[in-house]
Design an enzyme around this catalytic site. Structure first.
Site, PDB file in Angstrom:
ATOM      1  N   CYS A 123       0.843  -1.207   0.000  1.00  0.00           N
ATOM      2  CA  CYS A 123       0.000   0.000   0.000  1.00  0.00           C
ATOM      3  C   CYS A 123       0.876   1.254   0.000  1.00  0.00           C
ATOM      4  O   CYS A 123       1.657   1.463   0.934  1.00  0.00           O
ATOM      5  CB  CYS A 123      -0.915   0.005   1.225  1.00  0.00           C
ATOM      6  SG  CYS A 123      -1.963   1.477   1.331  1.00  0.00           S
ATOM      7  N   PRO A 124       0.763   2.102  -1.016  1.00  0.00           N
ATOM      8  CA  PRO A 124       1.586   3.317  -1.040  1.00  0.00           C
ATOM      9  C   PRO A 124       1.198   4.310   0.054  1.00  0.00           C
ATOM     10  O   PRO A 124       2.029   5.124   0.469  1.00  0.00           O
ATOM     11  CB  PRO A 124       1.315   3.888  -2.434  1.00  0.00           C
ATOM     12  CG  PRO A 124      -0.020   3.354  -2.832  1.00  0.00           C
ATOM     13  CD  PRO A 124      -0.101   1.992  -2.206  1.00  0.00           C
TER      14      PRO A 124
END
Length: 454
Positions: A123-124
């Protein structure tokens, strides 16, 4: 500084902006300021959001031990030996970067630089992997954030509705421009964030209920695409080196019932703990081996066979003329360089796009010529699948092989943080070093012997 390092501070800033200044704003707008209970509810949800987001960011996604089969713990010794044997039997993947066997459902993350147990995606916005250990915290963060943003949205709409009803009043009797500007900026930011997170929450709840990860959802779509293709070739597809591989419909093995799926994904059988922001992180050992539903034969692995992941060794050893080949006069350094060049050529051959190979084959044997026989061919368990063959050419970039395939949302494996070079080409058992294979088989035999005498 990389952009990924700014993601977490940006999310914290957004949480605090939508949390505290909005309360100041709502206390100054008609028809009435927030009540005491509304303030308490808003701040409680805000604290829950901060706790769950912090855990999503800072909880370690898991570091798989090289002797992970022996690390699978159990209170019952016989059950432990059974699980070890199952783990060893299903470990058919080898990560050349970690130099270790991968457990089922593990993938090598290109950001974390290691294999992650039950990796969902990187997940960025948390700058962390959503994995076996972090998924419960991530899902609770999505749940409490969606609840908090929905609560704020209702407060904002109440004030906005009041302004609309009194739109004919003189502007001097209404709120000042600063409050109006703050109201519309807050409404815009809250609406966009709520929309995105609500969709993400629904998607993750669905994945939890059927016990799939985002990556496994991609693999399921890939398998269905291969099934549709194979119907045109009698149930077989050709690998880059000419090997014909049977493509048979295969059920996803880890869907074991909704309640069990949820309990496994959330790390607890207690429904009350599923929403507890202070709940313990699931143990790493429980993310190394997973129960299967038994729909497929024992020993069947996931993901299903993929022609471009298969690599057949030459029937004739490539080094049969090791001491007489044309590079025998080269020194050691030049010999290594020549070997690397041959490896690169082999990689290019293996990465040839499916469409190029299909057209080459069609030109060679006129498979699609004449009366078009076989165009509607169905086979095996997939005979009832009435889906039409979709255009495949648009899913590939120029010069890309099958690792460039995209799902219905246009996503590749690398979009989930997966290291494609590791994931696509080094997972077969014939890539595992011989010493590791021998040790693995000896351990399996020893475990089986010990179990038979117990």
């Amino acid at each position: 500084m990389e952009l990924s390092q700014l993601a977490v501070p940006s999310v914290y800033t957004l949480i605090l902006f939508l949390g505290y200044p909005s309360q100041w704003l709502l206390m100054r707008l008609e028809p009435a300021p927030l009540t005491k209970n509304e303030l308490i509810a808003s701040n409680v949800v805000l604290v829950l959001i901060l706790i769950t987001y912090t855990k999503s960011v800072f909880v370690d996604p898991g570091n798989i031990p090289k002797d992970w089969a022996g690390a699978v713990g159990s209170a019952d010794e016989k059950e432990q030996r059974n699980r070890e044997r199952e783990a060893l039997g299903k470990s058919r993947k080898w990560c050349r970067k970690c130099e270790a066997a991968k457990p089922p459902r593990a993938h090598h993350c290109k950001q974390c630089k290691r294999c992650i147990p039950k990796m969902d995606h990187h997940c960025p916005w948390t700058n962390n992997c959503v994995s076996h250990t972090t998924f419960p915290h991530f899902l609770r963060f999505l749940f409490y954030t969606t609840a908090g943003l929905s609560l704020l949205q209702s407060f904002l709409f109440t004030r906005l509705h009041h302004l609309w009803l009194n739109r004919d009043m003189p502007s001097s009797l209404g709120p000042p421009l600063l409050l109006l500007s703050h109201l519309f900026v807050t409404l815009l930011a809250n609406s966009l964030t709520l929309f995105a997170l609500a969709i993400l929450l629904i998607r993750n709840i669905w994945c939890l209920a059927v016990n799939t990860t985002t990556i496994e959802g991609w693999e399921i779509q890939r398998h269905r695409t291969l099934l549709r293709r194979a119907r045109h070739f009698g149930g077989y597809l050709q690998s880059p080196d000419g090997q014909h591989i049977r493509i048979k419909k295969q059920e996803f093995p880890y869907d074991i019932g909704i309640f069990t799926n949820i309990a496994q994904g959330m790390g607890s059988w207690n429904p009350l703990s599923w929403l507890n922001p202070l709940a313990a992180t699931p143990a790493l050992q429980k993310g190394l081996v997973f129960e299967t539903n038994g729909f497929e034969d024992e020993g069947t692995s996931w993901p299903p066979p993929d022609p471009d992941r298969a690599y057949r060794r030459h029937a004739k050893a490539v080094n049969v003329d090791a001491f007489t080949y044309e590079d025998s006069g080269l020194n050691t350094e030049d010999s290594v360089a020549a070997f690397r060049a041959r490896q690169a050529e082999d990689a290019v051959r293996r990465r040839r796009p499916f469409i190029d190979r299909l057209e080459e084959k069609g030109a060679r044997d006129e498979h699609r010529g004449g009366d078009g026989e076989g165009d509607d061919y169905a086979f095996g368990d997939d005979a009832s699948d009435a889906e039409e063959e979709e255009p495949e050419r648009s899913k590939y970039g120029d010069g890309e092989g099958e690792e460039g395939w995209r799902n219905s949302e246009g996503e590749r494996l690398k979009d989930f943080g997966v290291d494609e070079d590791v994931e696509f080409y080094d997972e077969q058992e014939d890539e595992i070093p011989l010493s590791e294979l021998i040790a693995k088989r000896q351990a399996a035999l020893a475990s089986a012997s010990a179990y038979s005498y117990s």
